[in-house]
Design a protein around this motif. Structure first.
Motif, PDB file in Angstrom:
ATOM      1  N   SER A   1       0.817  -1.220   0.000  1.00 33.48           N
ATOM      2  CA  SER A   1       0.000   0.000   0.000  1.00 33.48           C
ATOM      3  C   SER A   1       0.845   1.262   0.000  1.00 33.48           C
ATOM      4  CB  SER A   1      -0.944   0.002   1.204  1.00 33.48           C
ATOM      5  OG  SER A   1      -0.213  -0.070   2.408  1.00 33.48           O
ATOM      6  N   SER A   2       2.034   1.210   0.631  1.00 34.94           N
ATOM      7  CA  SER A   2       2.893   2.400   0.645  1.00 34.94           C
ATOM      8  C   SER A   2       3.442   2.691  -0.750  1.00 34.94           C
ATOM      9  CB  SER A   2       4.046   2.222   1.643  1.00 34.94           C
ATOM     10  OG  SER A   2       4.896   1.158   1.249  1.00 34.94           O
TER      11      SER A   2
ATOM     12  N   ALA B   1       0.630   4.265  -2.685  1.00 32.74           N
ATOM     13  CA  ALA B   1       0.465   5.669  -2.274  1.00 32.74           C
ATOM     14  C   ALA B   1       1.551   6.537  -2.885  1.00 32.74           C
ATOM     15  CB  ALA B   1       0.475   5.764  -0.754  1.00 32.74           C
TER      16      ALA B   1
ATOM     17  N   LYS C   1       0.934   6.961  -6.588  1.00 34.46           N
ATOM     18  CA  LYS C   1      -0.236   7.827  -6.803  1.00 34.46           C
ATOM     19  C   LYS C   1       0.120   9.286  -6.560  1.00 34.46           C
ATOM     20  CE  LYS C   1      -5.099   8.396  -5.562  1.00 34.46           C
ATOM     21  NZ  LYS C   1      -6.218   7.909  -4.721  1.00 34.46           N
ATOM     22  N   SER C   2       0.922   9.550  -5.524  1.00 34.31           N
ATOM     23  CA  SER C   2       1.309  10.937  -5.218  1.00 34.31           C
ATOM     24  C   SER C   2       2.158  11.541  -6.330  1.00 34.31           C
ATOM     25  CB  SER C   2       2.065  10.992  -3.883  1.00 34.31           C
ATOM     26  OG  SER C   2       3.349  10.395  -4.004  1.00 34.31           O
TER      27      SER C   2
END
Length: 382
Positions: free
Chosen positions: A344-345, A348, A351-352
């Motif tokens: 998940s990191s 993230a 995505k950022s």
């Protein structure tokens, strides 16, 4: 249609009139001619072997690739299609594609292919100026290519206009003019590939000697952006990194690959992916045409490699293929194959940076992410 419902057949015709300097496909020149019917019969025999491995499947797409399939006599194509129809149930909506070179001689076969059952052709125009066609080793002129494409559009329900860009010495202004011209001719689908210099090709040897200068990475990125701009403006969505289509005109056979579906590949050098419980079988055929034909005659198939792909490796392949398409991948399917969810990191972080996006359980690369797709996949697969 889901990937589990789709089943495709790829037919490889390995012969060409000449070897293009950029081509690393399994293609061969036979100056003494080709006994086309003997190869068509061998293809039918290998199809019979695959039918025994794939009982219960319904064929939803067929693709003749090469090599140069438009060198096949129409009766050879008909022989292969008749064999398929006799071995599997075939969907009434089956998509049957044949890759075609737009020389006038090959275009003469178009009506014969349509009568045999081909309902989609992918026309390898490649360029619309004479100097680049000659440099690419093509044996047609720009006018001849356009005439062949227009003829194909009259005969077949669906056609694709295929080109190569980021060619040696190509400028953005020249590509804008050339692609704009092509967009006035296209009929709902374009395959637009950036030239890549592959080991083992004549272009690779020239590039190694410094005799072939291709656009820099930045210039190639600009050409890619220009391609997206012009195709989108013309109503062709980028449904895959190099493929653009009006709604409903997407290549269903190629989508089967990118969705990590199941397919049988027949012919010299053809690859297959077949379900085997939770595993998959990855099969590869002998590449040399006459050796392949001899193997088929002696054992019913030309397969020289048949290995098991366990679920974890399938997950990597699914990620590699699925992020190429605009619809992306199903995260639940990935997790089921990999035995874990994607970190998940990492999601993230990507995505950022604007490289990926997510809609529910679907993960897609953004337009910026597609430019860095290899890096995105490498990061997520770890």
């Amino acid at each position: 249609m889901t990937s589990s419902d789709a089943f495709g057949i790829y037919v490889h015709w390995p012969f060409c009139k000449a070897k293009c300097p950029y081509c690393d496909f399994n293609s061969h020149v036979r100056h003494g001619g080709v006994d086309a019917l003997s190869f068509a019969r061998a293809l039918a025999s290998e199809l019979q072997w695959f039918a025994a491995q794939t009982q219960g499947r319904t064929v939803t797409s067929i693709f003749f690739g090469g090599g140069t399939p438009s060198l096949m006599p129409p009766d050879a194509v008909a022989h292969v299609l008749d064999a398929i129809a006799g071995l599997w149930p075939v969907s009434p909506q089956v998509e049957t594609t044949l890759e075609a070179n737009p020389t006038s001689i090959e275009a003469e076969n178009f009506r014969g292919y349509r009568a045999a059952g081909v309902n989609r052709v992918s026309v390898g125009v490649q360029a619309l100026n004479e100097a680049d066609l000659k440099a690419l080793g093509r044996q047609h002129s720009a006018d001849e290519a356009l005439a062949a494409f227009r003829l194909a559009a009259k005969i077949f329900p669906r056609v694709s206009f295929d080109m190569i860009y980021a060619r040696p010495n190509q400028t953005a202004a020249a590509w804008r003019e050339e692609l704009s011209r092509a967009l006035t001719e296209q009929q709902g689908h374009m395959s637009l590939y950036q030239l890549t210099i592959e080991p083992g090709t004549a272009y690779f040897d020239l590039a190694e000697r410094g005799s072939l200068i291709t656009p820099t990475d930045d210039s190639a990125a600009d050409l890619y952006d220009l391609t997206q701009e012009l195709t989108e403006k013309a109503g062709l969505s980028t449904y895959e990194v190099s493929n653009h289509a009006a709604p409903g005109q997407e290549s269903r056979h190629n989508l089967l690959y990118w969705r990590y579906g199941e397919y049988a590949g027949v012919g010299p050098g053809a690859h297959s992916r077949l379900a085997d419980g939770k595993n998959r079988r990855a099969l590869i055929a002998e590449k040399h045409p006459e050796t392949w034909r001899d193997l088929v005659a002696s054992q019913g198939h030309g397969i020289i490699s048949d290995i098991i792909v366990p679920p974890a490796d399938q997950a990597s392949e699914y990620l590699l293929m699925g992020l190429r398409i605009a619809e992306g991948i199903d995260l639940d399917r990935y997790a089921a194959l990999a035995g874990r969810e994607i970190d998940s990191s990492k999601l993230a972080g990507m995505k950022s940076m604007g490289l990926i996006k997510r809609h529910g359980q679907r993960l897609m690369a953004t337009a910026d992410g597609r430019k860095l797709l290899n890096a995105v996949i490498a990061e997520l697969a770890v």
